[in-house]
Each structure stands twice: as structure tokens, then as C-alpha cells.
Motif scaffolding. Structure first.
Motif, PDB file in Angstrom:
ATOM      1  N   ASP A   3       0.805  -1.226   0.000  1.00  0.00           N
ATOM      2  CA  ASP A   3       0.000   0.000   0.000  1.00  0.00           C
ATOM      3  C   ASP A   3       0.836   1.274   0.000  1.00  0.00           C
ATOM      4  OD1 ASP A   3      -2.393  -1.312  -0.220  1.00  0.00           O
ATOM      5  OD2 ASP A   3      -2.755  -1.389   1.932  1.00  0.00           O
ATOM      6  N   PRO A   4       1.895   1.382   0.836  1.00  0.00           N
ATOM      7  CA  PRO A   4       2.719   2.602   0.760  1.00  0.00           C
ATOM      8  C   PRO A   4       3.339   2.795  -0.616  1.00  0.00           C
ATOM      9  CG  PRO A   4       3.159   1.427   2.803  1.00  0.00           C
ATOM     10  CD  PRO A   4       2.306   0.518   1.953  1.00  0.00           C
ATOM     11  N   LEU A   5       3.734   1.707  -1.290  1.00  0.00           N
ATOM     12  CA  LEU A   5       4.290   1.831  -2.622  1.00  0.00           C
ATOM     13  C   LEU A   5       3.219   2.298  -3.605  1.00  0.00           C
ATOM     14  CD1 LEU A   5       6.523   1.530  -4.690  1.00  0.00           C
ATOM     15  CD2 LEU A   5       6.030  -0.920  -4.809  1.00  0.00           C
ATOM     16  N   ARG A   6       2.032   1.726  -3.508  1.00  0.00           N
ATOM     17  CA  ARG A   6       0.935   2.151  -4.377  1.00  0.00           C
ATOM     18  C   ARG A   6       0.666   3.656  -4.214  1.00  0.00           C
ATOM     19  NH1 ARG A   6      -3.118  -0.767  -6.658  1.00  0.00           N
ATOM     20  NH2 ARG A   6      -2.685  -2.579  -5.342  1.00  0.00           N
ATOM     21  N   TRP A  95      11.647  -2.599  -1.922  1.00  0.00           N
ATOM     22  CA  TRP A  95      10.321  -2.635  -1.296  1.00  0.00           C
ATOM     23  C   TRP A  95       9.896  -4.074  -1.041  1.00  0.00           C
ATOM     24  CZ3 TRP A  95       6.952   1.539  -0.117  1.00  0.00           C
ATOM     25  CH2 TRP A  95       7.448   2.801  -0.453  1.00  0.00           C
ATOM     26  N   ALA A  96      10.212  -4.966  -1.974  1.00  0.00           N
ATOM     27  CA  ALA A  96       9.857  -6.379  -1.795  1.00  0.00           C
ATOM     28  C   ALA A  96      10.601  -6.987  -0.614  1.00  0.00           C
ATOM     29  CB  ALA A  96      10.151  -7.157  -3.076  1.00  0.00           C
ATOM     30  N   VAL A  97      11.872  -6.626  -0.437  1.00  0.00           N
ATOM     31  CA  VAL A  97      12.658  -7.148   0.685  1.00  0.00           C
ATOM     32  C   VAL A  97      12.081  -6.659   2.012  1.00  0.00           C
ATOM     33  CG1 VAL A  97      14.903  -7.052   1.841  1.00  0.00           C
ATOM     34  CG2 VAL A  97      14.784  -7.492  -0.622  1.00  0.00           C
ATOM     35  N   THR A  98      11.731  -5.369   2.098  1.00  0.00           N
ATOM     36  CA  THR A  98      11.203  -4.856   3.358  1.00  0.00           C
ATOM     37  C   THR A  98       9.804  -5.388   3.644  1.00  0.00           C
ATOM     38  OG1 THR A  98      10.336  -2.843   2.295  1.00  0.00           O
ATOM     39  CG2 THR A  98      12.553  -2.746   3.212  1.00  0.00           C
ATOM     40  N   GLU A 122      13.332   9.263  -4.131  1.00  0.00           N
ATOM     41  CA  GLU A 122      12.140  10.065  -3.837  1.00  0.00           C
ATOM     42  C   GLU A 122      10.984   9.186  -3.368  1.00  0.00           C
ATOM     43  OE1 GLU A 122       9.032  12.684  -6.541  1.00  0.00           O
ATOM     44  OE2 GLU A 122      11.165  12.709  -7.066  1.00  0.00           O
ATOM     45  N   ILE A 123      10.765   8.076  -4.059  1.00  0.00           N
ATOM     46  CA  ILE A 123       9.679   7.173  -3.682  1.00  0.00           C
ATOM     47  C   ILE A 123       9.967   6.532  -2.322  1.00  0.00           C
ATOM     48  CG2 ILE A 123       8.455   5.049  -4.300  1.00  0.00           C
ATOM     49  CD1 ILE A 123       9.014   5.702  -7.228  1.00  0.00           C
ATOM     50  N   ALA A 124      11.231   6.156  -2.086  1.00  0.00           N
ATOM     51  CA  ALA A 124      11.602   5.458  -0.854  1.00  0.00           C
ATOM     52  C   ALA A 124      11.399   6.316   0.381  1.00  0.00           C
ATOM     53  CB  ALA A 124      13.052   4.997  -0.928  1.00  0.00           C
ATOM     54  N   ALA A 125      11.331   7.625   0.206  1.00  0.00           N
ATOM     55  CA  ALA A 125      11.107   8.507   1.352  1.00  0.00           C
ATOM     56  C   ALA A 125       9.780   8.215   2.034  1.00  0.00           C
ATOM     57  CB  ALA A 125      11.159   9.966   0.908  1.00  0.00           C
ATOM     58  N   ALA A 126       8.867   7.526   1.306  1.00  0.00           N
ATOM     59  CA  ALA A 126       7.563   7.183   1.877  1.00  0.00           C
ATOM     60  C   ALA A 126       7.632   5.972   2.798  1.00  0.00           C
ATOM     61  CB  ALA A 126       6.553   6.924   0.750  1.00  0.00           C
ATOM     62  N   HIS A 127       8.785   5.271   2.823  1.00  0.00           N
ATOM     63  CA  HIS A 127       8.899   4.057   3.639  1.00  0.00           C
ATOM     64  C   HIS A 127       9.963   4.265   4.718  1.00  0.00           C
ATOM     65  CE1 HIS A 127       9.182  -0.020   4.966  1.00  0.00           C
ATOM     66  NE2 HIS A 127       8.408  -0.489   4.000  1.00  0.00           N
ATOM     67  N   GLY A 132      16.960   5.537   4.717  1.00  0.00           N
ATOM     68  CA  GLY A 132      18.410   5.602   4.834  1.00  0.00           C
ATOM     69  C   GLY A 132      19.157   4.848   3.750  1.00  0.00           C
ATOM     70  N   ALA A 133      18.453   4.348   2.744  1.00  0.00           N
ATOM     71  CA  ALA A 133      19.095   3.582   1.672  1.00  0.00           C
ATOM     72  C   ALA A 133      20.057   4.453   0.874  1.00  0.00           C
ATOM     73  CB  ALA A 133      18.039   2.988   0.755  1.00  0.00           C
ATOM     74  N   ARG A 134      21.131   3.829   0.387  1.00  0.00           N
ATOM     75  CA  ARG A 134      22.079   4.513  -0.498  1.00  0.00           C
ATOM     76  C   ARG A 134      21.696   4.207  -1.946  1.00  0.00           C
ATOM     77  NH1 ARG A 134      27.832   3.530  -0.435  1.00  0.00           N
ATOM     78  NH2 ARG A 134      27.283   1.336  -0.363  1.00  0.00           N
ATOM     79  N   TRP A 135      21.669   5.243  -2.768  1.00  0.00           N
ATOM     80  CA  TRP A 135      21.328   5.103  -4.185  1.00  0.00           C
ATOM     81  C   TRP A 135      22.564   5.521  -4.962  1.00  0.00           C
ATOM     82  CZ3 TRP A 135      16.367   3.334  -5.363  1.00  0.00           C
ATOM     83  CH2 TRP A 135      15.519   3.233  -4.244  1.00  0.00           C
TER      84      TRP A 135
END
Length: 325
Positions: A3-6, A95-98, A122-127, A132-135
Motif C-alpha cells: 500500500d505505501p508503494l501504491r 520494497w519487496a525485501v522490506t 524520492e519514492i523510498a522517502a515514503a517508507h 536511509g538507503a544509499r542510491w
């Protein structure tokens, strides 16, 4: 879908002209289905990345999540403390791993395309677990080096690489990780790439945990069939508009391998086709630990196992974990 990804995707695509995104999707489809490996990022700018997010991220998430859940069943109680997603694009695999193993961990996403990394961040900021992920921008190929990590995921990347670069990537993953999970399109060519990687991982000392119930050679005669599975993907209204469909879902076909140095317990067998439910019986096509493919018939006289067979799905372990055969 998560849901957060959606929600994050909906916010990302809000206000973008669907026709513009659809045009970019058409170009991406042509690239991803092409047989020639690319030597430059497929995702060139933000419009491409937005199109990719609408077109591929939900399906990639569901396919990788399905593969990870199958692997997680073989190592109950284990949780990766670190994760590297190679060629991760906008981060669907993270997202699948978390989703599979909730909680924070060290996460690094590597990709050629800076626009994909920027949007993924930008999207990961919602999770909360991904903030704290490195891109990190990286050339995925012969020069790739990876730091030691618990888990490496490689999803829908091998099709973009030459044979030499595929080998180098698998070798780098094998040298860095306790567990490697590779997902490719569920086509004969995708299966061939997975088998190529699978064999290389076995030679590097890994044990196959899923989907195979053994680490020996695949029992499928080359050219006669291919091993693949299916994940149901919910589609938003914009997703349907971009992809030109009317259904509220689609089925993502994928091939995968999960290989590990952990003391995993592979399934005794794996359901490799949709079960056929008939009156008083269920037909299951299985890949078995005895290194063979076999069809078995489960009837009402099998009691609880019959009930399990009626609930079994393509890709499930057989018998189900925790049941009595």
C-alpha cells in the motif's frame, strides 16, 4: 501491491499526461523485449523513469516478493541485515525485501541510470525502513565490485547484459553475498538466463533454496519447456490507462532462482504448473527432490492433504511447509 508503494506511485504520477507516459512505455517495451544487450541505460530521463514506474514497478515488486517469500520459507527465522539491489532502478526489489522481512537494514541500490536512482530515492522517502538507503550510480558489468552483504537481488537485469557481463555480475554477487536472488522474465529466454546464473552459483558453492528442491541439473530437457511462475498484480486506474487495459489486475510471468550459503531447507517438491482441480481429485505437476518432474494425483482419501492440494497454487512448495505428507 504494497500500500505505501501504491500511494507513492500514485503521487508520483499525479498530474503527468497519460498520453506522454504511454508513449514512453511503448518505447520501453520495445527496449526490454529486444534481444540485443544494451550498453547504455534504458531509462534516460524523468519521463522515462515515470513511465517505468507506472509500467514495470508494480509487476517487478510482485515477482520479486513471490521469489523472496519462497526463499524465506526455506530459512525460517533468518532476516537479512544488509541488502544490495544490483540494477535496481527505482527500487522495486528493496520494497519487496522490506515487505518480506520488515525492519531497517543497510540497503544499497546500484544502477546505471541517475534519473532512476533519483526517483527511487524520492519514492523510498515514503517508507521508514528505506529512508536511509544509499542510491549509487554504477556500471553493471565486468567492472562491478560489491561489498560483503547478506542479500543480493538482481531483477530483470540480465537481459540487458552481454554474456560476459552476465557472468561477471553473477560472480560478483556470489563473492559478496550469503544469498543471491535473481528474477527474470518468465519467457524461454529469461529461463535460460536464470539457468545460466543458477549453474554458475552452484559452481561457486551455493545451494539452491528455491524454486528447485535440489541443486542438481534442471530436469527440463532444453528446448522442450521452461520453468516459470506467475504473480497477480493489482492495477491502478492510471496503470490501466498507461498499459491500455481494462482489467483490475494482470499476471506477471517470471523465472527465478534463490541460492544461498545458509543452511536452507528447500521444499520437498515445487508445483510448477497451475493445479488442475477435478471432481474429487487435484492433479499437481511437481519438480521433485529426486531431480525429476512428475504429475501426482491427490484425492479425497488423502484427507487434509487433499484440502491443501485444493488450496495449492502454481509455485507453492509441496507438501506445504508444516503439513504432514
Amino acid at each position: 501491491m504494497n500500500d505505501p508503494l501504491r500511494t507513492a506511485l500514485a503521487e508520483l504520477l499525479d498530474g503527468l499526461p497519460p498520453t506522454e507516459v504511454a508513449a514512453a512505455v511503448d518505447r520501453l517495451i520495445a527496449n526490454y523485449r529486444g534481444a540485443t544487450p544494451t550498453h547504455a541505460p534504458i531509462l534516460r530521463d524523468r519521463a522515462d523513469v515515470a513511465a517505468y514506474a507506472a509500467y514495470r514497478m508494480p509487476a517487478t515488486f510482485e515477482a520479486v516478493r513471490s521469489a523472496l517469500e519462497a526463499f524465506a520459507d526455506t530459512v525460517p527465522g533468518w532476516t537479512p541485515g544488509s541488502h544490495v539491489d544490483v540494477g535496481g532502478g527505482t527500487g522495486a526489489a528493496t520494497w519487496a525485501v522490506t515487505t518480506t522481512w520488515p525492519g531497517e537494514r543497510g540497503v544499497t541500490v546500484l544502477d546505471w541510470a541517475e534519473p532512476a536512482l533519483a526517483l527511487g530515492r524520492e519514492i523510498a522517502a515514503a517508507h521508514p525502513s528505506l529512508r536511509g538507503a544509499r542510491w549509487q550510480r554504477a556500471r553493471i558489468g565486468a567492472d562491478l565490485t560489491l561489498d560483503a552483504t547478506d542479500l543480493v537481488t538482481v531483477s530483470y537485469v540480465l537481459n540487458e547484459l552481454s554474456e560476459a557481463d552476465r557472468a561477471a555480475l553473477v560472480d560478483a554477487a556470489a563473492g559478496a553475498a550469503q544469498t543471491v536472488v535473481i528474477v527474470e522474465a518468465g519467457t524461454p529466454a529469461g529461463y535460460d538466463r536464470v539457468i545460466e546464473a543458477r549453474d554458475r552459483l552452484v559452481r561457486a558453492g551455493f545451494r539452491i533454496a528455491a524454486p528447485c528442491p535440489h541443486s542438481a541439473a534442471c530436469p527440463i530437457v532444453p528446448g522442450t519447456d521452461w520453468c516459470h511462475f506467475s504473480a497477480r498484480v493489482g492495477r491502478s486506474s492510471l496503470h490501466r490507462q498507461v498499459k491500455g487495459g481494462s482489467l483490475a489486475y494482470e499476471d506477471e510471468k517470471f523465472s527465478y532462482v534463490a541460492a544461498t550459503r545458509l543452511p536452507a531447507e528447500p521444499a520437498p517438491a515445487r508445483v510448477v504448473r497451475r493445479p488442475q482441480i477435478r471432481k474429487g481429485q487435484v492433479l499437481l505437476d511437481l519438480c521433485e527432490a529426486e531431480e525429476q518432474l512428475r504429475r501426482t494425483t491427490v484425492t479425497k482419501r488423502h484427507g487434509d492433504l487433499y484440502k491443501a492440494a485444493r488450496d495449492a497454487d502454481w509455485g507453492d512448495a509441496w507438501p506445504p511447509y508444516g503439513s504432514v505428507s
